[in-house]
Write an enzyme that holds these catalytic residues in place. Sequence first.
Site, PDB file in Angstrom:
ATOM      1  N   ASP A 202       0.829  -0.999   0.256  1.00  0.00           N
ATOM      2  CA  ASP A 202      -0.175   0.212   0.113  1.00  0.00           C
ATOM      3  C   ASP A 202       1.083   1.539  -0.099  1.00  0.00           C
ATOM      4  OD1 ASP A 202      -1.537  -2.272   0.874  1.00  0.00           O
ATOM      5  OD2 ASP A 202      -3.189  -0.621   1.835  1.00  0.00           O
ATOM      6  N   LYS A 265      -6.732   3.020  -3.764  1.00  0.00           N
ATOM      7  CA  LYS A 265      -7.332   3.477  -2.047  1.00  0.00           C
ATOM      8  C   LYS A 265      -8.014   4.848  -2.021  1.00  0.00           C
ATOM      9  CE  LYS A 265      -5.269   2.390   2.730  1.00  0.00           C
ATOM     10  NZ  LYS A 265      -4.301   1.461   3.022  1.00  0.00           N
ATOM     11  N   LYS A 301      -9.929   0.245  -2.266  1.00  0.00           N
ATOM     12  CA  LYS A 301     -10.609  -0.068  -1.376  1.00  0.00           C
ATOM     13  C   LYS A 301     -10.790   1.442  -0.343  1.00  0.00           C
ATOM     14  CE  LYS A 301      -6.554  -1.309   3.101  1.00  0.00           C
ATOM     15  NZ  LYS A 301      -5.439  -1.298   2.963  1.00  0.00           N
TER      16      LYS A 301
END
Length: 365
Positions: A202, A265, A301
């Site tokens: 991430d 995300k 996400k």
Amino acid sequence: MNSTSLVRASGAVRARPVATVATASPAAAAASPAAAAANAAAAPDNQPHAIARNTAQPFEAGWFDNIRVNLSAAERRVATLPGRRSVKKDAQAGWLLKAITCIDLTTLNGDDTAERVRRLCAKAVTPVRPDLLAALGFADRTLHTGAVCVYHRFVATAVDALAGTGIPVAAVSTGFPAGLIPHELKLKEIEASVHDGAAEIDIVITREHVLTGQWRKLYDEMRDFRLAAGDAHVKAILATGELKTLRNVAKASMVCMMAGADFIKTSTGKEGVNATPLVTLVMLRMIRQYEARTGFRVGYKPAGGVSTAKTALDYQVLMKEELGRAWLEPELFRIGASTLLADIERQLEHHVTGRYSAFHRHPIG
């Protein structure tokens, strides 16, 4: 309401290559109504469990230069969602069980320890008490979270704790959460986490590139991150609460996907404003446009602020309505959360017993 009423972009749309591989349908549904509902949420007619990974496209400013967001239309779309969709009883239990499989169970605190990470991993392996699963007709089913997300320091610990479970470890990287360390150190951090066994990275983008309109720099940065990660999948954290406008969110989403991001995300969870339905809608419309152009499916996400079962259900409904059934699977949908799992387990216990238990009876780490 079609997508162009909310988000407009210019440029021709390419023919769509085949980007998914279907797998065989699962075994028959378990006997209980909740299990049947969960299986309905878990078994689409054409399961895209093997999804072609997004491939970076050449930088093309025409894909995002003329993007416009109709704010009032987007706000109306989001405002009507809770009133039009209500999931109750066995169906709700089934959707919540499905939501568990999409959680990136997370601990990103300054006082994290190896023992805390091991407890978190144990909860990821057994996210719901066995007696509740038995009552829901899931006693013979495997249920675990989508991943465990930690700082680089604890990647090796989590990989060891999850050995043989099939649960991937995700590492936050690139100077998380601010992303302001030197670029070369960002790449080394990615490589170190992959070396320790992280299957997902991430990353945080440099917000300055978005705020100053330096889209080529954002593209080049994201491409470098993707190359450094190798086979590990990359989730690009946009920090939407710091990007000022929905138009910036839309453009940053498109550029990161163009550069090869496997997921986009919302947030690090450390910003003042994190995941919201409004930014989610804009990001999902960009994912839809990107798939139409390239044929590649990119995941989504939300992170930060998704702490209740009801909120998780709202996000699931929005995913299905905007992108389709395929985006309810962990291959394309994750929820970054730490306390969400405890509330889902409480709701499942209420469904089984008719009583709410104390929050502290459902620890996550």
